[in-house]
Write an enzyme that holds these catalytic residues in place. Structure first.
Site, PDB file in Angstrom:
ATOM      1  N   ASP A   1      -0.030   2.178   8.550  1.00  0.00           N
ATOM      2  CA  ASP A   1      -0.433   1.331   9.682  1.00  0.00           C
ATOM      3  C   ASP A   1       0.568   1.345  10.845  1.00  0.00           C
ATOM      4  OD1 ASP A   1      -2.608   0.645   8.195  1.00  0.00           O
ATOM      5  OD2 ASP A   1      -1.917  -1.364   7.677  1.00  0.00           O
TER       6      ASP A   1
ATOM      7  N   ARG B   1      -0.244  -4.480  -5.346  1.00  0.00           N
ATOM      8  CA  ARG B   1      -0.263  -5.603  -4.384  1.00  0.00           C
ATOM      9  C   ARG B   1      -0.019  -6.862  -5.207  1.00  0.00           C
ATOM     10  NH1 ARG B   1      -0.924  -3.811   0.740  1.00  0.00           N
ATOM     11  NH2 ARG B   1      -2.504  -2.205   1.050  1.00  0.00           N
TER      12      ARG B   1
ATOM     13  N   ASP C   1       2.764  -0.737  11.525  1.00  0.00           N
ATOM     14  CA  ASP C   1       2.770  -2.074  12.130  1.00  0.00           C
ATOM     15  C   ASP C   1       4.048  -2.846  11.809  1.00  0.00           C
ATOM     16  OD1 ASP C   1       2.201  -2.268   9.440  1.00  0.00           O
ATOM     17  OD2 ASP C   1       0.622  -3.766   9.660  1.00  0.00           O
TER      18      ASP C   1
ATOM     19  N   ARG D   1      -6.273  -3.069   8.878  1.00  0.00           N
ATOM     20  CA  ARG D   1      -7.082  -4.298   8.811  1.00  0.00           C
ATOM     21  C   ARG D   1      -6.595  -5.362   9.779  1.00  0.00           C
ATOM     22  NH1 ARG D   1      -5.894  -5.603   2.611  1.00  0.00           N
ATOM     23  NH2 ARG D   1      -3.695  -5.173   2.728  1.00  0.00           N
TER      24      ARG D   1
ATOM     25  N   ASP E   1       5.486  -4.565   6.182  1.00  0.00           N
ATOM     26  CA  ASP E   1       5.993  -5.900   6.546  1.00  0.00           C
ATOM     27  C   ASP E   1       5.945  -6.894   5.371  1.00  0.00           C
ATOM     28  OD1 ASP E   1       3.219  -5.874   6.684  1.00  0.00           O
ATOM     29  OD2 ASP E   1       3.102  -7.231   8.389  1.00  0.00           O
TER      30      ASP E   1
ATOM     31  N   GLY F   1       0.836  -1.206   0.000  1.00  0.00           N
ATOM     32  CA  GLY F   1       0.000   0.000   0.000  1.00  0.00           C
ATOM     33  C   GLY F   1       0.864   1.247   0.000  1.00  0.00           C
TER      34      GLY F   1
ATOM     35  N   THR G   1       4.449   2.818   5.832  1.00  0.00           N
ATOM     36  CA  THR G   1       3.069   2.335   5.844  1.00  0.00           C
ATOM     37  C   THR G   1       2.274   3.177   6.827  1.00  0.00           C
ATOM     38  OG1 THR G   1       1.617   0.575   6.662  1.00  0.00           O
ATOM     39  CG2 THR G   1       3.894   0.468   7.383  1.00  0.00           C
TER      40      THR G   1
HETATM   41  O1  F6P Z   1      -1.514  -1.551   4.577  1.00  0.00           O
HETATM   42  C1  F6P Z   1      -2.060  -0.284   4.588  1.00  0.00           C
HETATM   43  C2  F6P Z   1      -3.532  -0.311   4.382  1.00  0.00           C
HETATM   44  O2  F6P Z   1      -3.884   1.029   4.130  1.00  0.00           O
HETATM   45  C3  F6P Z   1      -4.382  -0.905   5.491  1.00  0.00           C
HETATM   46  O3  F6P Z   1      -4.565  -0.060   6.589  1.00  0.00           O
HETATM   47  C4  F6P Z   1      -5.657  -1.186   4.749  1.00  0.00           C
HETATM   48  O4  F6P Z   1      -6.422  -2.150   5.401  1.00  0.00           O
HETATM   49  C5  F6P Z   1      -5.152  -1.678   3.437  1.00  0.00           C
HETATM   50  O5  F6P Z   1      -3.917  -1.051   3.240  1.00  0.00           O
HETATM   51  C6  F6P Z   1      -6.044  -1.413   2.272  1.00  0.00           C
HETATM   52  O6  F6P Z   1      -5.446  -1.959   1.148  1.00  0.00           O
HETATM   53  P1  F6P Z   1      -5.945  -1.750  -0.341  1.00  0.00           P
HETATM   54  O7  F6P Z   1      -5.711  -0.323  -0.694  1.00  0.00           O
HETATM   55  O8  F6P Z   1      -5.109  -2.674  -1.136  1.00  0.00           O
HETATM   56  O9  F6P Z   1      -7.393  -2.089  -0.352  1.00  0.00           O
END
Ligand code: F6P
Length: 320
Positions: free
Chosen positions: A128, A72, A130, A172, A103, A11, A126
Site C-alpha cells: 500500500d 493479522r 501508506d 482499503r 503502519d 499483510g 507493504t
Molecule cells: O495492507 C495491505 C493490503 O493488501 C491492503 O491493500 C488490502 O486491503 C488488505 O491488505 C487485504 O488484507 P487481507 O489479505 O488480510 O484480506
C-alpha cells in the site's frame, strides 16, 4: 547487544524475505545472534520462534511472501496480548526486535517497546505504501508492476471490444497504489479514497469522448474508493457502454519481488541492524530520494502519508 529478533507482521509484501535475509546477514556481520519470530505478532503470544543462521536465509532473496509467515493478529491490540508478547520477548533474551510490516505493525511495535523496554526498529514493507517517513515501502514497486502487467493485458481486450474496464486494485484505506498504477498504465480515470469525484461528470466525459471517436477506457479504482460493482453498474447505465469489472485482488501481493523491492529490502534490513548496533531504541528506517534514513517509529503510523496531488493532476492531463 547480543541477540535480536525479527518478525514479519500484517499483510505480506514481496521483498519481506529479502529483508529477513538482510537482517540476518547484517546481524552476523555485527556479531549478533538472530531469532525469527514465526506467524507475526501471534507468534510472540504463542511463543513460536527459531534461531536463524546465515544458511537459513539462503535462496530466499527472490521469493515472494515471508518464510516466517504472518498473521493479522487482533490480540496484540489488547493489553493482555501486549503483555504476553512482551514477556515472551524478554524470556528469549533479545535486546532488540526488527519489525517488518506496515503502519499497524509499527503501532504494535511501539506498544511492545512501552511494555518490554526492548528496542524496536521498523522496516516498512507493504504494497500500500501508506507509511509516513519513507518515500516508498518494500513490495510497493512489485505490486505496481503486477497490476500494470494485468492492465496492459486488459487494455488489449478493452480496445478490441470497445469496452470500459473498471480495474479494482488493493488499498482499503489509501490510494497510493492505485495512483501509481493508474499513471503508469495510462488510465483514463483514477478513483482513490483521498479525492472525491462526481461519477456523473465522469460519465458525461466518457460520452463526449466516445462521440469524438474514443473506443475504450480503463478506470483504475482503489478498493477503498467505494463499491466497484456499483460504480461499474452506474457507468454502464449512464453511458450506455459495455463495462466490465476486474478485481486484481491478492495476485498483487504475490510473486517474485522486483529489483527495486529487493534492493530496498537489502538497504532497509541492513540499516535496521545498524541502528540497533549503535543503540537506537525506537526508529523506523525509510528512504528519502536516494538516501536511506530513519525516523521516529511513532511518526510512521501517527502521521497520515500525503497523496502526491501533482501525480494525480499529471495523470489527468495525460489522459485527455
Ligand atoms: O495492507 C495491505 C493490503 O493488501 C491492503 O491493500 C488490502 O486491503 C488488505 O491488505 C487485504 O488484507 P487481507 O489479505 O488480510 O484480506
Amino acid at each position: 547487544m547480543k541477540r535480536i529478533g525479527v518478525v514479519t507482521a500484517g499483510g505480506d509484501a514481496p521483498g519481506m524475505n529479502a529483508a529477513i535475509r538482510a537482517v540476518v546477514r547484517s546481524a552476523i556481520y555485527y556479531n549478533l545472534e538472530v531469532v525469527g519470530i514465526e506467524r507475526g505478532y501471534a507468534g510472540l503470544i504463542e511463543g513460536r520462534c527459531r534461531v536463524l543462521d546465515r544458511r537459513s536465509v539462503s535462496g530466499i532473496i527472490n521469493l515472494g511472501g515471508t518464510i516466517l509467515r504472518t498473521v493479522r493478529c487482533k490480540e496484540i491490540m489488547t493489553d493482555e496480548g501486549i503483555n504476553k508478547a512482551a514477556e515472551f520477548l524478554k524470556s528469549i533474551n533479545v535486546d532488540g526486535l526488527v519489525a517488518i510490516g506496515g503502519d499497524g505493525t509499527f503501532r504494535g511495535a511501539s506498544r511492545l517497546y512501552e511494555a518490554s523496554g526492548i528496542s524496536m526498529i521498523g522496516v516498512p514493507a507493504t504494497i500500500d505504501n501508506d507509511v509516513s517517513g519513507t518515500d516508498t515501502t518494500i513490495g510497493f514497486d512489485t505490486a505496481v508492476n503486477v497490476a500494470l502487467d494485468a492492465i496492459d493485458k486488459i487494455r488489449d481486450t478493452a480496445t478490441s471490444h470497445e469496452r470500459i474496464f473498471v480495474v479494482e486494485v488493493m488499498g482499503r484505506r489509501r490510494g497510493l497504489l492505485a495512483l501509481e498504477v493508474g499513471l503508469a498504465g495510462g488510465a483514463e480515470i483514477i478513483l482513490i479514497p483521498e479525492i472525491k469525484v462526481d461519477l456523473d461528470k465522469i460519465c458525461e466525459r466518457i460520452k463526449r469522448d466516445r462521440e469524438e471517436g474514443k473506443i475504450s477506457e480503463i478506470i483504475v479504482m482503489a478498493e477503498g474508493a467505494g463499491d466497484t460493482r456499483l460504480v461499474t453498474e452506474h457507468i454502464a447505465k449512464t453511458t450506455g457502454c459495455e463495462v466490465r469489472l476486474t478485481v486484481l485482488g491478492h495476485i498483487q501481493r504475490g510473486g517474485a519481488p522486483t529489483a527495486r523491492s529487493r534492493v530496498l529490502a537489502c538497504q532497509f534490513g541492513n540499516k535496521a541492524v545498524e541502528l540497533l548496533a549503535i543503540g537506537e531504541r525506537k526508529r523506523m528506517v525509510g528512504i528519502r530520494g536516494e538516501k536511506v534514513v530513519s525516523v521516529d517509529l511513532d511518526y510512521s503510523w501517527r502521521e497520515e502519508k500525503k497523496i502526491d496531488l501533482g501525480r494525480y493532476r499529471l495523470a489527468e492531463i495525460l489522459s485527455l
